[in-house]
Design a protein around this motif. Structure first.
Motif, PDB file in Angstrom:
ATOM      1  N   THR A 156      -1.023  -4.880   2.884  1.00  0.00           N
ATOM      2  CA  THR A 156      -2.099  -4.900   1.889  1.00  0.00           C
ATOM      3  C   THR A 156      -3.377  -4.332   2.475  1.00  0.00           C
ATOM      4  O   THR A 156      -4.050  -3.494   1.857  1.00  0.00           O
ATOM      5  CB  THR A 156      -2.332  -6.334   1.391  1.00  0.00           C
ATOM      6  OG1 THR A 156      -1.140  -6.814   0.766  1.00  0.00           O
ATOM      7  CG2 THR A 156      -3.474  -6.370   0.384  1.00  0.00           C
ATOM      8  N   ARG A 157      -3.706  -4.765   3.688  1.00  0.00           N
ATOM      9  CA  ARG A 157      -4.922  -4.247   4.330  1.00  0.00           C
ATOM     10  C   ARG A 157      -4.757  -2.775   4.695  1.00  0.00           C
ATOM     11  O   ARG A 157      -5.692  -1.974   4.534  1.00  0.00           O
ATOM     12  CB  ARG A 157      -5.238  -5.065   5.572  1.00  0.00           C
ATOM     13  CG  ARG A 157      -6.387  -4.472   6.378  1.00  0.00           C
ATOM     14  CD  ARG A 157      -6.914  -5.416   7.401  1.00  0.00           C
ATOM     15  NE  ARG A 157      -7.642  -4.702   8.448  1.00  0.00           N
ATOM     16  CZ  ARG A 157      -8.301  -5.298   9.441  1.00  0.00           C
ATOM     17  NH1 ARG A 157      -8.314  -6.612   9.516  1.00  0.00           N
ATOM     18  NH2 ARG A 157      -8.922  -4.596  10.357  1.00  0.00           N
ATOM     19  N   ARG A 181      -5.118  -0.437   1.650  1.00  0.00           N
ATOM     20  CA  ARG A 181      -6.521  -0.386   1.224  1.00  0.00           C
ATOM     21  C   ARG A 181      -7.334   0.477   2.178  1.00  0.00           C
ATOM     22  O   ARG A 181      -8.163   1.295   1.760  1.00  0.00           O
ATOM     23  CB  ARG A 181      -7.099  -1.800   1.172  1.00  0.00           C
ATOM     24  CG  ARG A 181      -8.526  -1.869   0.606  1.00  0.00           C
ATOM     25  CD  ARG A 181      -9.137  -3.238   0.754  1.00  0.00           C
ATOM     26  NE  ARG A 181      -8.239  -4.291   0.279  1.00  0.00           N
ATOM     27  CZ  ARG A 181      -7.788  -5.270   1.056  1.00  0.00           C
ATOM     28  NH1 ARG A 181      -8.112  -5.311   2.344  1.00  0.00           N
ATOM     29  NH2 ARG A 181      -7.000  -6.200   0.558  1.00  0.00           N
ATOM     30  N   GLN A 182      -7.088   0.332   3.477  1.00  0.00           N
ATOM     31  CA  GLN A 182      -7.857   1.078   4.467  1.00  0.00           C
ATOM     32  C   GLN A 182      -7.570   2.571   4.388  1.00  0.00           C
ATOM     33  O   GLN A 182      -8.503   3.388   4.418  1.00  0.00           O
ATOM     34  CB  GLN A 182      -7.546   0.560   5.870  1.00  0.00           C
ATOM     35  CG  GLN A 182      -8.282   1.311   6.979  1.00  0.00           C
ATOM     36  CD  GLN A 182      -8.101   0.668   8.337  1.00  0.00           C
ATOM     37  OE1 GLN A 182      -7.814  -0.521   8.451  1.00  0.00           O
ATOM     38  NE2 GLN A 182      -8.267   1.448   9.400  1.00  0.00           N
ATOM     39  N   LYS A 209      -6.490   4.304   1.902  1.00  0.00           N
ATOM     40  CA  LYS A 209      -7.075   4.882   0.682  1.00  0.00           C
ATOM     41  C   LYS A 209      -8.565   5.133   0.897  1.00  0.00           C
ATOM     42  O   LYS A 209      -9.083   6.198   0.528  1.00  0.00           O
ATOM     43  CB  LYS A 209      -6.861   3.972  -0.516  1.00  0.00           C
ATOM     44  CG  LYS A 209      -7.479   4.567  -1.782  1.00  0.00           C
ATOM     45  CD  LYS A 209      -7.563   3.613  -2.939  1.00  0.00           C
ATOM     46  CE  LYS A 209      -8.301   4.281  -4.096  1.00  0.00           C
ATOM     47  NZ  LYS A 209      -8.417   3.397  -5.289  1.00  0.00           N
ATOM     48  N   ASP A 210      -9.257   4.152   1.485  1.00  0.00           N
ATOM     49  CA  ASP A 210     -10.686   4.312   1.738  1.00  0.00           C
ATOM     50  C   ASP A 210     -10.952   5.488   2.686  1.00  0.00           C
ATOM     51  O   ASP A 210     -12.021   6.103   2.631  1.00  0.00           O
ATOM     52  CB  ASP A 210     -11.262   3.032   2.345  1.00  0.00           C
ATOM     53  CG  ASP A 210     -11.306   1.882   1.352  1.00  0.00           C
ATOM     54  OD1 ASP A 210     -11.196   2.137   0.131  1.00  0.00           O
ATOM     55  OD2 ASP A 210     -11.433   0.719   1.797  1.00  0.00           O
ATOM     56  N   LEU A 256      -1.954   6.348  -4.333  1.00  0.00           N
ATOM     57  CA  LEU A 256      -3.049   5.485  -3.891  1.00  0.00           C
ATOM     58  C   LEU A 256      -4.364   5.787  -4.596  1.00  0.00           C
ATOM     59  O   LEU A 256      -5.287   4.970  -4.562  1.00  0.00           O
ATOM     60  CB  LEU A 256      -3.268   5.641  -2.383  1.00  0.00           C
ATOM     61  CG  LEU A 256      -2.131   5.221  -1.449  1.00  0.00           C
ATOM     62  CD1 LEU A 256      -2.477   5.586  -0.007  1.00  0.00           C
ATOM     63  CD2 LEU A 256      -1.847   3.730  -1.564  1.00  0.00           C
ATOM     64  N   ASP A 257      -4.471   6.955  -5.233  1.00  0.00           N
ATOM     65  CA  ASP A 257      -5.741   7.373  -5.827  1.00  0.00           C
ATOM     66  C   ASP A 257      -5.439   8.263  -7.030  1.00  0.00           C
ATOM     67  O   ASP A 257      -4.970   9.396  -6.865  1.00  0.00           O
ATOM     68  CB  ASP A 257      -6.564   8.138  -4.784  1.00  0.00           C
ATOM     69  CG  ASP A 257      -7.984   8.434  -5.233  1.00  0.00           C
ATOM     70  OD1 ASP A 257      -8.221   8.485  -6.465  1.00  0.00           O
ATOM     71  OD2 ASP A 257      -8.848   8.629  -4.364  1.00  0.00           O
ATOM     72  N   ASP A 306      -2.485  -3.898  -9.732  1.00  0.00           N
ATOM     73  CA  ASP A 306      -2.692  -3.194  -8.471  1.00  0.00           C
ATOM     74  C   ASP A 306      -4.176  -3.010  -8.239  1.00  0.00           C
ATOM     75  O   ASP A 306      -4.889  -2.464  -9.091  1.00  0.00           O
ATOM     76  CB  ASP A 306      -1.998  -1.829  -8.486  1.00  0.00           C
ATOM     77  CG  ASP A 306      -2.036  -1.162  -7.117  1.00  0.00           C
ATOM     78  OD1 ASP A 306      -1.308  -1.617  -6.216  1.00  0.00           O
ATOM     79  OD2 ASP A 306      -2.798  -0.195  -6.954  1.00  0.00           O
ATOM     80  N   GLU A 307      -4.656  -3.452  -7.088  1.00  0.00           N
ATOM     81  CA  GLU A 307      -6.085  -3.365  -6.808  1.00  0.00           C
ATOM     82  C   GLU A 307      -6.525  -1.968  -6.416  1.00  0.00           C
ATOM     83  O   GLU A 307      -7.719  -1.663  -6.425  1.00  0.00           O
ATOM     84  CB  GLU A 307      -6.472  -4.346  -5.695  1.00  0.00           C
ATOM     85  CG  GLU A 307      -5.880  -4.021  -4.336  1.00  0.00           C
ATOM     86  CD  GLU A 307      -6.387  -4.943  -3.238  1.00  0.00           C
ATOM     87  OE1 GLU A 307      -6.971  -4.424  -2.266  1.00  0.00           O
ATOM     88  OE2 GLU A 307      -6.206  -6.167  -3.365  1.00  0.00           O
ATOM     89  N   LEU A 308      -5.579  -1.089  -6.092  1.00  0.00           N
ATOM     90  CA  LEU A 308      -5.940   0.252  -5.651  1.00  0.00           C
ATOM     91  C   LEU A 308      -6.092   1.229  -6.804  1.00  0.00           C
ATOM     92  O   LEU A 308      -7.031   2.025  -6.836  1.00  0.00           O
ATOM     93  CB  LEU A 308      -4.906   0.770  -4.646  1.00  0.00           C
ATOM     94  CG  LEU A 308      -4.741  -0.048  -3.363  1.00  0.00           C
ATOM     95  CD1 LEU A 308      -3.704   0.593  -2.466  1.00  0.00           C
ATOM     96  CD2 LEU A 308      -6.072  -0.185  -2.630  1.00  0.00           C
TER      97      LEU A 308
END
Length: 392
Positions: A100-101, A104-105, A107-108, A293-294, A315-317
Motif C-alpha cells: 500500500t505504501r 502510493r509512493q 505514484k507520487d 496508477l494515474d 481505490d485511493e490512488l
C-alpha cells in the motif's frame, strides 16, 4: 513495527534472507550471499521498503524503475519485485502495508502504471492488479527452417558475446518500447546487468538498422539451443534470425524461443513442426499482472472512438469519476460527470491494457457496466494483447 526505505547496500542484510528463503533452495551458501551482494550495484535506483521489528527485517518489497508502452504512450512504470516475508511474520498483514505504501509512493514519484509477477494472483487482485498474457514458448527442430536457407535475404546476422552486443540489444529494446503495446524496459542502472550475461547474442541488421536480436545459449552438441525473447521490428528481422537458427541444423536437435501472443510459429515455415505453449502454474510459472496508477497520465493514449464516463471505486490512488473520450484517436481524460459504468481498478486496468472487454469486466465481477456503456467502452478501448518484455 516500523516501515522504512532502505538503500541497495542494505538489501543483502535485510531483504536477501527473506527472498532467498522464499524463492530459492535453502539453506543458502556464503557464495550465494556474496553473489547477491555483488549484484546490488544494479539496484541503486530501486525503491526498497522493509517492515522491521526490534531491528529485524520481517518483510520487504521493492519497485524497479521501468518504462512501459500502454496503447502507444510510454509511461514510467513500477515493476514490483522482491516481495517476501519471514515465515513467523506471515498472515500479519505486513506485505499488505508495505505494498500500500509502495504503490502510493511510486505514484507520487511519477509512475503511471505498475506490473508484477504474482505468487498468488488473488492476493494482488486486492490491490487492483489484473492478469495480462504470459509470453509463449515455442519448440521446434531446426530442419523445419531449411527453406529459409535457400533465400537471399537483404540483411545479415552477427553473433556476439552479450558484452559486445549490449548497445545494439538495448537500442532495439528502446525502439520496440516506442512501438509495441505492453513492452517494458528497465532503467539504465538495472538494465546494465544484462551486459554481463554469459550468453550469445544474434543481431540482425538490414543496412545500418538493427531489425532483430536474440539472446541464446547451447547446452551441447545434439542438444538444445535455448533462446530468450525473439525481438524483431517486423518480418524481415524475424526471417533473418530464423535463417541464422536454421544453420544450426547439424549442431542442435531442438530450438526453444520465447514469443508473444501474436506470434504464430507454425506459419514460419512450410514444413516446420512447432509446439507453442503458454504455461501458467502458480507459484513458479507465473503470468504477469498490471494496473493503472494515474488516470490523467493516460491522456494521449491511442484509443478508438466514442466517449463514456466511468466511476472507479475502492481505490485511493485512482478512485473517482472520469469522463473519457477520443480526440483524433487519442484519449482525453477529465474529472467528473455522470457515470454509466462502475469499475474496480482491475476492471478499469483490464480495459486500458486491452485484455478484457466490457462484458468480461461484468462477468468477472470487476464492475457494473450498463447496456448503454458496453459499446462506448468497447469502441474506446478495443481489445489489444500487451507484450510484457522483462522478467523482474
Amino acid at each position: 513495527m516500523e516501515i522504512r526505505q532502505i538503500t541497495a547496500a542494505e538489501r543483502p542484510e535485510t531483504m536477501f534472507p527473506l527472498q532467498a528463503y522464499a524463492f530459492t533452495p535453502s539453506p543458502w551458501s556464503a557464495e550465494e550471499s556474496e553473489a547477491y551482494r555483488r549484484r546490488m550495484r544494479f539496484f541503486g535506483t530501486a525503491v526498497n521498503l522493509i517492515a522491521e521489528e526490534d531491528g529485524v527485517a520481517l518483510a520487504g518489497v521493492a519497485s524497479l524503475r521501468m518504462r512501459q508502452n500502454v496503447r502507444g504512450l510510454v509511461h514510467d512504470m513500477a515493476g514490483v519485485a522482491s516481495v517476501a516475508s519471514h515465515p513467523s511474520a506471515r498472515r500479519r498483514g505486513l506485505v499488505r502495508k508495505l505494498l500500500t505504501r509502495l504503490l502510493r509512493q511510486v505514484k507520487d514519484e511519477g509512475c503511471a502504471v505498475s506490473a508484477l509477477y504474482p505468487f498468488r494472483p488473488s492476493f494482488y487482485a486486492k490491490f487492483g492488479f489484473v492478469g495480462i498474457p504470459r509470453r509463449r514458448t515455442t519448440t521446434f527442430a531446426p530442419e523445419g527452417l531449411s527453406e529459409l536457407l535457400r533465400r537471399d535475404l537483404p540483411g545479415s546476422v552477427e553473433r556476439l558475446p552479450m558484452s559486445e552486443g549490449f548497445s545494439a540489444y538495448e537500442g532495439l529494446a528502446q525502439t520496440l518500447l516506442d512501438s509495441r503495446h505492453g513492452f517494458s524496459v528497465f532503467d539504465d542502472v538495472r538494465a546494465a546487468e544484462y551486459r554481463e550475461d554469459p550468453v550469445w547474442l544474434a543481431v540482425a541488421r538490414s543496412g545500418d538498422e538493427v531489425v532483430g536480436a536474440l539472446r541464446y545459449r547451447i547446452d551441447g552438441h545434439g542438444g538444445t539451443l535455448s533462446g530468450s525473447d525473439l525481438l524483431t521490428t517486423g518480418p524481415l528481422g524475424r526471417a533473418l534470425l530464423l535463417q541464422f537458427l536454421g544453420r544450426h541444423v547439424d549442431q542442435v536437435a531442438r530450438i526453444t524461443l520465447t514469443v508473444g501472443t501474436d506470434d504464430v510459429p507454425e506459419l514460419w515455415g512450410t514444413d516446420l513442426s512447432a509446439v507453442t505453449e503458454g504455461k501458467v502454474d502458480y507459484p513458479r510459472d507465473n503470468a504477469p499482472m498490471a494496473r493503472v496508477l494515474d488516470v490523467p497520465a493516460l491522456t494521449g493514449s491511442r484509443v478508438g472512438t466514442g466517449a463514456v464516463t466511468v466511476e472507479v471505486v475502492d481505490d485511493e490512488l485512482i478512485g473517482g469519476v472520469w469522463s473519457l473520450g477520443a480526440d483524433d484517436g487519442q484519449l482525453t481524460v477529465t474529472a467528473g460527470g455522470t457515470p454509466s459504468a462502475t469499475l474496480t481498478v482491475a476492471g478499469f486496468s483490464g480495459l486500458v491494457y486491452g485484455v478484457l472487454d466490457p462484458i468480461e469486466v461484468l462477468t468477472r465481477g470487476l464492475g457494473d457496466v450498463t447496456p448503454d456503456a458496453v459499446t462506448p467502452l468497447s469502441e474506446l478501448f478495443p481489445r489489444r494483447m500487451p507484450y510484457l518484455f522483462a522478467d523482474f
